[in-house]
Design a protein around this motif. Structure first.
Motif, mmCIF file in Angstrom:
data_model
loop_
_atom_site.group_PDB
_atom_site.id
_atom_site.type_symbol
_atom_site.label_atom_id
_atom_site.label_comp_id
_atom_site.label_asym_id
_atom_site.label_seq_id
_atom_site.Cartn_x
_atom_site.Cartn_y
_atom_site.Cartn_z
ATOM 1 N N ILE A 177 -19.078 -2.588 10.771
ATOM 2 C CA ILE A 177 -20.395 -3.138 11.096
ATOM 3 C C ILE A 177 -20.270 -4.475 11.822
ATOM 4 O O ILE A 177 -20.905 -4.705 12.841
ATOM 5 N N TYR A 178 -19.417 -5.367 11.270
ATOM 6 C CA TYR A 178 -19.449 -6.750 11.758
ATOM 7 C C TYR A 178 -18.403 -7.055 12.825
ATOM 8 O O TYR A 178 -18.557 -8.010 13.573
ATOM 9 N N THR A 179 -17.292 -6.320 12.877
ATOM 10 C CA THR A 179 -16.274 -6.633 13.889
ATOM 11 C C THR A 179 -15.827 -5.383 14.659
ATOM 12 O O THR A 179 -14.641 -5.103 14.745
ATOM 13 N N PRO A 180 -16.793 -4.643 15.254
ATOM 14 C CA PRO A 180 -16.378 -3.434 15.973
ATOM 15 C C PRO A 180 -15.542 -3.758 17.223
ATOM 16 O O PRO A 180 -14.825 -2.894 17.713
ATOM 17 N N GLN A 181 -15.623 -5.016 17.689
ATOM 18 C CA GLN A 181 -14.861 -5.349 18.896
ATOM 19 C C GLN A 181 -13.359 -5.184 18.692
ATOM 20 O O GLN A 181 -12.613 -4.979 19.646
ATOM 21 N N LEU A 182 -12.905 -5.268 17.427
ATOM 22 C CA LEU A 182 -11.470 -5.121 17.164
ATOM 23 C C LEU A 182 -10.987 -3.717 17.504
ATOM 24 O O LEU A 182 -9.827 -3.522 17.842
ATOM 25 N N LEU A 183 -11.888 -2.732 17.404
ATOM 26 C CA LEU A 183 -11.513 -1.373 17.778
ATOM 27 C C LEU A 183 -11.169 -1.319 19.253
ATOM 28 O O LEU A 183 -10.247 -0.624 19.667
ATOM 29 N N VAL A 184 -11.940 -2.066 20.062
ATOM 30 C CA VAL A 184 -11.726 -2.044 21.504
ATOM 31 C C VAL A 184 -10.514 -2.893 21.882
ATOM 32 O O VAL A 184 -9.673 -2.482 22.676
ATOM 33 N N SER A 185 -10.394 -4.083 21.251
ATOM 34 C CA SER A 185 -9.282 -4.959 21.632
ATOM 35 C C SER A 185 -7.966 -4.435 21.085
ATOM 36 O O SER A 185 -6.909 -4.768 21.571
ATOM 37 N N GLY A 186 -8.008 -3.592 20.043
ATOM 38 C CA GLY A 186 -6.780 -3.053 19.470
ATOM 39 C C GLY A 186 -6.198 -3.911 18.374
ATOM 40 O O GLY A 186 -5.199 -3.553 17.766
ATOM 41 N N GLN A 187 -6.830 -5.070 18.089
ATOM 42 C CA GLN A 187 -6.292 -5.974 17.068
ATOM 43 C C GLN A 187 -6.875 -5.695 15.700
ATOM 44 O O GLN A 187 -7.370 -6.606 15.032
ATOM 45 N N THR A 188 -6.820 -4.436 15.260
ATOM 46 C CA THR A 188 -7.469 -4.107 13.993
ATOM 47 C C THR A 188 -6.821 -4.814 12.806
ATOM 48 O O THR A 188 -7.478 -5.032 11.793
ATOM 49 N N ASP A 189 -5.534 -5.184 12.928
ATOM 50 C CA ASP A 189 -4.873 -5.877 11.820
ATOM 51 C C ASP A 189 -5.546 -7.216 11.497
ATOM 52 O O ASP A 189 -5.343 -7.774 10.425
ATOM 53 N N ALA A 190 -6.335 -7.742 12.433
ATOM 54 C CA ALA A 190 -6.952 -9.047 12.226
ATOM 55 C C ALA A 190 -8.283 -8.952 11.486
ATOM 56 O O ALA A 190 -8.925 -9.978 11.262
ATOM 57 N N VAL A 191 -8.710 -7.750 11.097
ATOM 58 C CA VAL A 191 -10.066 -7.616 10.552
ATOM 59 C C VAL A 191 -10.263 -8.482 9.307
ATOM 60 O O VAL A 191 -11.313 -9.125 9.141
ATOM 61 N N VAL A 192 -9.250 -8.568 8.431
ATOM 62 C CA VAL A 192 -9.426 -9.323 7.195
ATOM 63 C C VAL A 192 -9.659 -10.800 7.489
ATOM 64 O O VAL A 192 -10.525 -11.433 6.891
ATOM 65 N N VAL A 193 -8.918 -11.353 8.448
ATOM 66 C CA VAL A 193 -9.080 -12.788 8.706
ATOM 67 C C VAL A 193 -10.309 -13.091 9.546
ATOM 68 O O VAL A 193 -10.848 -14.188 9.467
ATOM 69 N N LEU A 194 -10.785 -12.127 10.350
ATOM 70 C CA LEU A 194 -11.932 -12.421 11.211
ATOM 71 C C LEU A 194 -13.271 -12.062 10.570
ATOM 72 O O LEU A 194 -14.308 -12.607 10.943
ATOM 73 N N LEU A 195 -13.263 -11.138 9.611
ATOM 74 C CA LEU A 195 -14.524 -10.633 9.070
ATOM 75 C C LEU A 195 -15.401 -11.714 8.416
ATOM 76 O O LEU A 195 -16.603 -11.752 8.683
ATOM 77 N N PRO A 196 -14.851 -12.617 7.573
ATOM 78 C CA PRO A 196 -15.743 -13.611 6.948
ATOM 79 C C PRO A 196 -16.512 -14.421 7.981
ATOM 80 O O PRO A 196 -17.730 -14.606 7.854
ATOM 81 N N GLY A 197 -15.815 -14.874 9.021
ATOM 82 C CA GLY A 197 -16.483 -15.651 10.063
ATOM 83 C C GLY A 197 -17.535 -14.813 10.778
ATOM 84 O O GLY A 197 -18.645 -15.270 11.037
ATOM 85 N N ALA A 198 -17.194 -13.557 11.093
ATOM 86 C CA ALA A 198 -18.103 -12.715 11.870
ATOM 87 C C ALA A 198 -19.343 -12.352 11.070
ATOM 88 O O ALA A 198 -20.452 -12.312 11.606
ATOM 89 N N ALA A 199 -19.187 -12.105 9.758
ATOM 90 C CA ALA A 199 -20.326 -11.646 8.972
ATOM 91 C C ALA A 199 -21.166 -12.807 8.466
ATOM 92 O O ALA A 199 -22.385 -12.728 8.425
ATOM 93 N N LEU A 200 -20.512 -13.908 8.066
ATOM 94 C CA LEU A 200 -21.243 -14.987 7.407
ATOM 95 C C LEU A 200 -21.641 -16.090 8.369
ATOM 96 O O LEU A 200 -22.279 -17.050 7.975
#
Lengths: 151, 546
Positions: B341-364
């Protein structure tokens, strides 16, 4: 550990040869005037010690005892892993042949997500807990057998 | 990114790690202190330390990234990572502790009395250890680059230097306390933000996790591509993208279908079904086998068991670890799911491993709460790199110092640590394109096809011979290593060859067991004379004190 006072034993051959059991010599009673009374007390322990030395000295009886324990523990481990294999390992196959199951939702969450993401972990912990209990019981049975061979 | 809390949080984790390491240094006096903490660590501490050591970059970052990318089918990774401890408990924990061996090569020599088998085991310990260390260092490099904008080598070098220094100076006594602390830090670093993320999701009126038309961008987003891919846009256009390409999306735009990921809602949400792809099912079972059986063959996991006082304690410790690890693995799924929901851009950039570190900033959002939680997650990620690398380095260095350098001294251990840390650092600096979770999965496959049969048969079957063990390890482990090398270095494959090399465990593990049993039966005359005594030692209850 089994026969710790071997070196002094020959000196007391006369008193220990009265022991009714063959095999390794039972522990020597303390050198005191009331040797017979002490000997009578030691006799009960000496059977346990004999079983111990059967184990440590690799006699046929000892080998049989150990393989019995190993078999009991292995059977337990294999049974529990079979349980996990069927309960968890069956899931991919079940989802593959019955796609409708994957679409079922419980509390708004698809069943596979709920089973794998949440319930798999408590299940594994319960199986592990059961194993620790049962394996310790097997060991207790073995210890009882060794320490009270007459039972 | 410009989050001012991230760097202090990472520095704090590093300093605390070093601090506990030096505190432990005052306690470490003898070689035994260095290698096995003098076997005086309580089960609770030991269990937290094992958990802290085990939850690596692959668990902390990789699992959530995989779930974001592939959906329900990769939930087998966390289940398998936890179930590996059950297999360890059922088949290995107590007898292995009673064997009294320090390391895996020690076990080989104790059980089968063969120096050559010992050397072979040494080679495999070092290979698996390095294979597992490289992605940890890479994860550190990528995380620091993502959250603090530093160049890739900085994070990798930082972790390598801190860990090497800590292990060389404090040895395992220090490591036990460091890792017990890091387990709780990692759990907190995922659990606390997860609560806030769930509340935020509620506050946003519970957007659908897998809407029927696939994920969409919530806000206007510019994506910088990191990995080469083929995108299928919403209007049907197909576009090749390369690293560095910039793509602009408006709020509400659907996320393009990315090659190699489960973008469509049903692919992601539902498991593989029989009709569409047998290879998917094979891969799933292979993964299950590798993770269930691989854990017991990981050198850094095994070395921890020698710190228990006796076999019964080893069993109880393993049960506590299973519980600690099981609780932890409830969390990455939340990140992977909310990442849709909050970081779909990672699917496009290919950096899915970063979801845990980027999600708090993106959602909150960019407020102090979002920033603090992002810093907490980054600190947890660093704890993951530090603890797993420390454990791996300790076991690889232990093996190098006793079996390669042939010195049991503290000085020898320190020299071995520098060697053991240096090689994977050089490798990690030169390869950055490997997928963190995939490489870790391959390390599990190699361990499952070499040390797992050796341990299981060695503990439960009197008929194992040194020749049989060596043949099984060479054939099974060799096949798994070949698959790893083909997957990582070889040309891209398609169809069954790709599946068989990417997830080799389903054929290499049975192969290793078969060869080991067959060659042992054929070389029956080489049975060790003291096998009865060894079996007694491995299985007799501790209370008998035979």
């Amino acid at each position: 550990m089994a026969v710790p006072d071997e070196p002094v034993a020959p000196a007391r051959d006369g008193s220990t040869s009265a022991a009714p059991v063959p095999g390794p010599r039972p522990p020597v009673p303390p050198p005191a005037g009331r040797a017979r009374i002490v000997l009578a007390e030691v006799r009960r322990d000496s059977r346990a010690d004999r079983t111990r030395s059967e184990l440590t000295q690799q006699t046929r009886i000892g080998e049989t005892l150990v393989s019995g324990l190993v078999r009991a523990q292995l059977t337990l481990a294999l049974r529990l892993s079979l349980l996990v294999l069927i309960a968890l390992g069956g899931l991919p196959w079940l989802f593959a042949i019955a796609p409708a199951l994957g679409r079922t939702t419980v509390f708004g969450v698809n069943l596979p997500w709920l089973l794998l993401g949440v319930f798999a972990f408590p299940f594994l912990i319960v199986v592990g807990w059961a194993y620790v209990r049962l394996a310790e019981r097997n060991e207790q049975d073995f210890t009882d057998l060794v320490q009270r061979p007459e039972r | 990114m410009g989050n001012g809390y991230v760097v202090p949080a990472i520095v704090a984790v590093t300093l605390v790690t070093l601090g506990i390491g030096f505190y432990g240094l005052r306690l470490a006096r003898t070689t035994s202190d260095f290698l096995v903490a003098s076997r005086a660590v309580s089960p609770t501490w030991n269990a937290a330390a094992i958990g802290g050591e085990y939850l690596s970059a692959a668990s902390f970052l990789g699992v959530a990234g995989l779930i974001l990318k592939y959906g329900v089918d990769v939930l087998w990774y966390p289940v398998g990572f936890a179930a590996g401890y059950l297999a360890l408990l059922l088949f290995v924990a107590a007898p292995l502790r009673r064997s009294g061996a320090f390391t895996l090569p020690d076990f080989c020599e104790l059980r089968l009395g063969s120096r050559r088998l010992r050397k072979l085991a040494t080679v495999f310990v070092i290979f698996i250890g390095w294979l597992y260390l490289v992605p940890q260092l890479q994860g550190a490099g990528l995380t620091l680059a993502t959250v603090a904008g530093s160049p890739y080598p900085v994070g990798a070098l930082l972790v390598a230097v801190v860990v090497t220094a800590n292990v060389a100076l404090g040895g395992m006594r220090a490591i036990t306390f460091v890792q017990a602390f890091q387990y709780w830090l990692k759990l907190t670093a995922l659990a606390v933000p997860a609560i806030f993320l769930a509340l935020q999701w509620q506050a946003d009126a519970r957007p659908a996790v897998a809407p029927p038309d696939g994920p969409a961008f919530r806000t206007a987003t510019t994506v910088v591509v990191e990995h080469r891919a083929t995108l299928t846009l919403a209007d049907g256009d197909v576009r090749e993208v390369r690293p560095g390409d910039r793509l602009d999306f408006a709020a509400g735009d659907p996320v393009p279908a990315v090659s190699g990921t489960a973008t469509a809602a049903t692919d992601w949400l539902l498991p593989d079904t029989a009709g569409d792809d047998d290879r998917g099912l094979f891969g799933t079972y292979s993964l299950i086998l590798a993770t269930f059986l691989g854990t017991m063959g990981l050198p850094h996991v095994l070395v921890r068991f020698y710190t228990n006082p006796d076999g019964a304690a080893a069993r109880r410790t393993t049960l506590v670890v299973l519980a600690l690890v099981g609780v932890f693995y409830l969390l990455p799924t939340i990140y992977g799911v909310l990442g849709r929901i909050y970081t779909p851009q990672l699917l496009v950039s290919g950096q899915t491993d970063a979801v845990v570190v980027l999600l708090p900033g993106a959602a909150l959002g960019d407020g102090p709460a979002g920033r603090l939680l992002a810093a907490l997650v980054a600190a947890g990620a660093f704890a993951a790199f530090l603890s797993t690398s420390s454990g791996l380095l300790t076991s690889v260095a232990g093996v190098i110092s006793t079996d390669v350098l042939g010195r049991g001294s503290v000085r020898g251990f320190r020299l071995a640590t520098v060697i053991a840390g240096g090689v994977p650092t050089i490798l990690a600096l030169n390869v950055s394109g490997l997928d963190v979770s995939q490489v870790v999965g391959l390390a599990f496959a190699v361990a499952a096809s070499s040390f797992c049969p050796l341990l299981v048969l060695g503990i439960w079957w009197r008929g194992l011979t040194d020749l049989g063990a060596a043949a099984g390890v060479l054939v099974g482990g060799g096949a798994a290593i070949t698959s790893v090398l083909v997957t990582v270095l070889g040309p891209p494959l398609a169809g069954w060859p790709a599946t068989l090399t990417a997830q080799p465990a389903a054929w290499t593990v049975p192969l290793a067991f078969t060869v080991m049993v067959a060659v042992s039966v054929a070389s029956r005359r080489r049975l060790p004379a003291d096998v009865g005594a060894t079996m007694l030692r491995l299985h007799a209850p501790d209370s008998l004190r035979l």
